[in-house]
Motif scaffolding. Structure first.
Motif, short mmCIF file in Angstrom:
data_model
loop_
_atom_site.label_atom_id
_atom_site.label_comp_id
_atom_site.label_asym_id
_atom_site.label_seq_id
_atom_site.Cartn_x
_atom_site.Cartn_y
_atom_site.Cartn_z
N MET A 102 47.32 33.84 33.64
CA MET A 102 46.21 34.21 32.90
C MET A 102 46.04 33.93 31.73
N ASP A 103 44.74 33.44 31.61
CA ASP A 103 44.11 33.09 31.09
C ASP A 103 43.65 34.12 29.59
N GLU A 104 43.23 33.45 29.17
CA GLU A 104 42.56 34.00 27.20
C GLU A 104 41.18 34.99 27.90
N ARG A 105 40.90 34.77 28.55
CA ARG A 105 39.93 35.95 29.17
C ARG A 105 40.59 36.99 30.55
N ALA A 106 41.42 37.26 30.24
CA ALA A 106 42.60 37.84 30.84
C ALA A 106 42.01 38.38 32.30
N VAL A 107 42.37 36.86 32.94
CA VAL A 107 41.67 36.15 34.15
C VAL A 107 42.34 35.88 35.13
N ILE A 108 43.13 36.82 35.92
CA ILE A 108 44.46 36.25 36.89
C ILE A 108 44.34 35.72 37.98
N TRP A 109 44.74 34.31 38.13
CA TRP A 109 44.41 33.19 38.89
C TRP A 109 45.47 32.78 39.80
N SER A 110 45.93 32.67 41.00
CA SER A 110 46.60 32.93 42.34
C SER A 110 46.67 31.28 42.75
N TYR A 111 47.44 30.60 42.43
CA TYR A 111 47.74 29.24 41.93
C TYR A 111 49.32 28.77 43.40
N ASP A 112 48.25 27.76 44.51
CA ASP A 112 49.57 26.75 44.57
C ASP A 112 49.54 25.69 44.73
N ALA A 113 50.93 24.99 43.74
CA ALA A 113 50.93 23.41 43.61
C ALA A 113 50.80 22.83 44.73
N GLU A 114 51.49 23.14 45.71
CA GLU A 114 51.83 22.38 46.90
C GLU A 114 51.04 21.95 47.64
N ASN A 115 49.74 22.66 47.35
CA ASN A 115 48.32 22.52 48.40
C ASN A 115 47.31 22.60 47.49
N GLN A 116 47.58 22.24 46.11
CA GLN A 116 46.95 22.76 45.30
C GLN A 116 45.39 23.61 45.20
N THR B 291 44.34 27.00 44.46
CA THR B 291 43.18 28.27 43.34
C THR B 291 42.96 29.44 43.74
N GLU B 292 42.99 30.58 43.74
CA GLU B 292 41.99 31.72 44.25
C GLU B 292 42.01 32.73 42.95
N GLN B 293 40.93 33.56 42.81
CA GLN B 293 40.93 34.24 41.57
C GLN B 293 40.90 35.60 42.28
N LEU B 294 42.71 36.87 41.46
CA LEU B 294 42.97 37.58 41.80
C LEU B 294 41.56 39.31 40.93
N PHE B 295 42.23 38.95 39.60
CA PHE B 295 41.18 39.63 38.52
C PHE B 295 40.89 39.19 37.65
N ARG B 296 38.97 39.38 38.03
CA ARG B 296 37.72 38.83 37.59
C ARG B 296 37.46 39.40 35.72
N GLN B 297 36.72 38.39 34.98
CA GLN B 297 36.40 38.55 34.24
C GLN B 297 35.56 39.73 34.04
N GLY B 298 36.27 41.14 33.28
CA GLY B 298 35.72 42.17 32.49
C GLY B 298 36.17 43.46 33.60
N HIS B 299 37.50 43.51 34.39
CA HIS B 299 38.32 44.03 34.96
C HIS B 299 38.35 45.57 34.07
N ASP B 300 38.92 45.02 32.79
CA ASP B 300 39.20 46.28 31.84
C ASP B 300 40.68 47.13 32.52
N LEU B 301 41.35 46.06 33.17
CA LEU B 301 42.89 47.10 33.78
C LEU B 301 43.61 46.43 32.12
N PHE B 302 43.28 45.24 32.10
CA PHE B 302 44.62 44.79 30.89
C PHE B 302 44.20 43.85 30.49
N LYS B 303 44.42 43.22 28.97
CA LYS B 303 44.10 42.98 27.79
C LYS B 303 44.64 41.54 27.75
N ALA B 304 44.54 40.29 27.21
CA ALA B 304 45.16 39.01 27.36
C ALA B 304 46.68 38.44 26.46
#
Length: 702
Positions: free
Chosen positions: A70-84, A86-99
């Motif tokens: 989760m970054d400072e915009r409260a956007v959450i990403w899924s990241y597979d470190a072995e295969n590098q 990245t996939e976005q799970l919660f986009r900016q402006g979702h209003d579900l939670f904050k940073a």
């Protein structure tokens, strides 16, 4: 031919155990340095490498080591470190939670706790980001989650104030003496248990917002729950049933963050102090035992820790909140240091090797060992006709002195330093110079690197000294420097002849299929014209070689073919020959079927094997080649694989690949079942009352 040598050999643990060793133990059939697993850096994940998150604030470790960031915009990403990837799970402006939210994950569920949003605690499906359950209050009061963690059973643990009021300024606060606790939630969002203790009460009234980032919680594999208060530096743990287990305070001063527990119940706490660019970084992760005893600093990592998690295989994930880096630490083998020298080395003292003959001239030493790069073995020796030596002002039994575990190693090294010879480094095969006496003692220094250790499998010491120089004229045998050089030079050839004669003396062991393996087993097979193939495997090839003489006698017979196929497949084959079905061929109604299944050629036979015996095309080719090699002349063998199910008019044989069992109930769940005689569908009974009448399927209303 020279007279046979005598030798002492150390090649079994019982041989090595006659001496005494320090920082050494038996590993992989040999003697090596003690090693342990310590954390070392496997990978450092930079924010730009993840290609998405901006200034990561929090993260969680999901299934198979996948990261949720989760970054400072409260956007959450899924990241597979072995295969590098990245996939976005919660986009900016979702209003579900904050940073200000904190994350936890278990299997396919992501947990998000945020005291500043409408959904204080929520569980989301990782596959589609849909909410599974959520909670806003507990016992009629708003939830104020301070830290969360989940276990492998998808249970969530949240640190919350149990006593909370609304202050004069309208904000939530915890009164003086207010309690904090850990609430355990089930996989469906129901409260299971509350962990609390008087040591978790606040000494003074505190705004709830000031408690953020103060508490960290963790859970071990058996359900014990831990909580770390960074202000009081108190660590407290509860057993799964809620009883207090351990309570201790960490001693070092400073600022700390993060708490995690490994599979051995060791406790890890991170250091979150700020270090200037010109200061030396002395921030380490602290390791404590399960009872709170300090064990060590994790020297494999230096840096700031804002969150600390342990994932699969006890891999450790460390978040630096300032740089956004996530460091992945893995357990790596580390060579332990000898306490007396603080070096990665071990010392071995042998017992006295006694020839029972005075003035024995020792010949040479042979060492079989795996010595990796940056490691070495140093051998020292001492010989004498007596067992007692002058040590520390007294005549002392040298063997008993060296083997006495109570005497410190430092004292032994100091007292015997003048006895030992010059070291022989990595003595694969070395002469023992000026080594005369009834007794011989050895000292081995095994030096390892940080991660690797030599492994000593066998040590042989030969006696007495016999040199090829004795075959030369007497003038060459005079004890002069030149003759000593000549003696050492001829010893090279003497060692070669000795090794060759020893191999000849023991050549019979290479003819025993039970004693050889690898290339020797393959070579032995060529003596019996056995074609080696990698798919046979050593054990099958060994059995084939052992039975080869008898199998050659049976070649071309039914019994020989059965035994060959049994050796390769491990299963009992079935052979159907023409004469076995000759009488059935006379019946017209069976003739066509039998011809299709087994053929009508009187010189053709059918070999049937279970399907699991043939997993690949290569195995099928080998079985067919065995049939062709072992069949009688002028005959043809046909391979048939038996399928594990029943087909009429095909190769279905009762008791072989087809079985009839008692009828059983069809179980719908743990509480309901359907009798085996229940009719599921009967289209012929349509439009009848009380008998399987289904509107829209077999009945209509007009």
């Amino acid at each position: 031919m020279q007279d046979p040598y005598q030798f002492f050999s150390l090649n079994k643990q019982s041989d090595w155990d006659k001496g005494l060793y320090y920082n050494l133990h038996m590993i992989s059939g040999g003697l090596g340095l003690h090693q342990t697993e310590k954390y070392g850096i496997h990978k450092v994940i930079q924010p730009e490498e993840m290609d998405g998150p901006q200034n990561p604030l929090d993260f969680a470790v999901g299934q198979n080591g996948k990261l949720f960031v989760m970054d400072e915009r409260a956007v959450i990403w899924s990241y597979d470190a072995e295969n590098q990837y990245t996939e976005q799970l919660f986009r900016q402006g979702h209003d579900l939670f904050k940073a200000s939210a904190v994350l936890a994950a278990s299997k396919d569920t992501l947990y998000i706790a945020d005291p500043n949003s409408e959904r204080r605690i929520a569980a989301y499906s990782v596959s589609n980001s849909q909410q599974v359950w959520a909670a806003q209050e507990w016992q009629g009061k708003p939830l104020y989650p301070l830290a969360i963690v989940s276990d492998s059973q998808k249970r969530l643990y949240t640190v919350i104030p149990l006593d909370m009021i609304i202050g004069m300024n309208g904000n939530e606060e915890v009164p003086e003496g207010g309690r904090l606790g850990i609430v355990q939630w089930g996989s469906g969002g129901d409260v299971i248990r509350v962990y609390q203790h008087d040591s978790l009460r606040l000494e003074q009234a505190t705004a709830a917002a000031d408690l953020l980032k103060r508490y960290y919680t963790a859970v071990n594999a058996v359900g014990a729950v831990y909580l770390f208060d960074t202000e009081s530096k108190l660590v407290i743990s509860f057993d799964e049933d809620g009883t207090l287990a351990v309570q201790f305070s960490i001693a070092p001063k400073g600022t700390y963050a993060g708490l995690s527990i490994d599979t051995n119940n060791n406790i890890y706490i991170g250091d979150s102090r700020y270090v200037g660019p010109d200061e030396e970084d002395e921030r380490f992760i602290l390791k404590y035992g399960q009872q709170g005893e300090f064990q060590a600093k994790v020297s494999g990592f230096r840096g700031r820790t804002d969150k600390l998690l342990l994932g699969p295989r006890d891999w450790m994930y460390v978040l630096d909140g300032l740089t956004g880096e996530i460091t992945l630490l893995e357990l790596q083998p580390r060579t332990m240091e000898l306490e007396e020298t603080s070096l990665t080395e071990g010392i071995y003292f042998s017992h006295a090797l006694d020839t029972r003959s005075t003035e024995t001239e020792w010949h040479r030493v042979q060492l079989e060992a795996l010595i990796p790069d940056e490691t070495q073995v140093r051998l020292y020796y001492y010989t004498s006709d007596r067992n007692e030596e002058w040590l520390d002002g007294n005549f002392t039994d040298l063997s008993a002195y060296l083997k006495e575990p109570i005497i410190p190693l430092r004292d032994k090294l100091k007292a015997t330093r003048d006895l030992w010879s010059e070291p022989i480094t990595n003595p694969r095969d070395a002469l023992l110079m000026n080594a005369t006496g009834r007794y011989l003692w050895l000292k081995l220094e095994v030096v390892g690197s940080e991660r690797r250790t030599p492994v000593l499998t066998r040590l042989r010491v030969y006696f007495p000294r016999k040199s090829l120089i004795s075959y030369l004229p007497s003038i060459y045998q005079e004890q002069q420097d030149e003759s000593r050089f000549l003696e050492r030079f001829l010893a090279l050839f003497g060692s070669y002849f000795q090794d060759m004669e020893e191999k000849i003396d023991h050549i019979s062991k290479y003819f025993d299929p039970n004693a050889v393996h690898g290339q020797y087993l393959t070579w032995l097979g060529t003596w019996l014209a056995v074609h080696e193939d990698e798919s046979w495997g050593e054990e099958k090839l060994r059995q084939l070689i052992k039975q080869a003489p008898e199998l050659y006698k049976l070649r071309g017979t039914r019994q020989g073919l059965l035994r060959m196929l049994h050796i390769y497949t491990g299963a009992e084959p079935y052979i159907i020959e023409y004469f076995q079905m000759k009488q059935m061929q006379e019946k017209s109604e069976l003739r066509e079927l039998l011809s299709r299944l087994y053929g009508d050629n009187p010189y053709c036979f059918c070999v049937m094997l279970p399907q699991e015996c043939v997993q690949t095309d290569k195995q099928r080719l080998i079985i067919e080649s065995i049939i062709n090699d072992q069949k009688p002349a002028f005959t043809e063998g046909k391979l048939t694989l038996l399928q594990p199910w029943m087909y009429m008019d095909m190769h279905s044989y009762m008791g072989i690949n087809t079985f009839l069992s008692e009828p059983t109930l069809l179980t719908l769940d743990q509480k309901s079942s359907m009798p085996y005689n229940t009719v599921l569908i009967d289209l012929e009974r349509d439009k009848r009352m009380d008998i399987h009448t289904r509107l829209g399927l077999d009945s209509e209303l007009e």
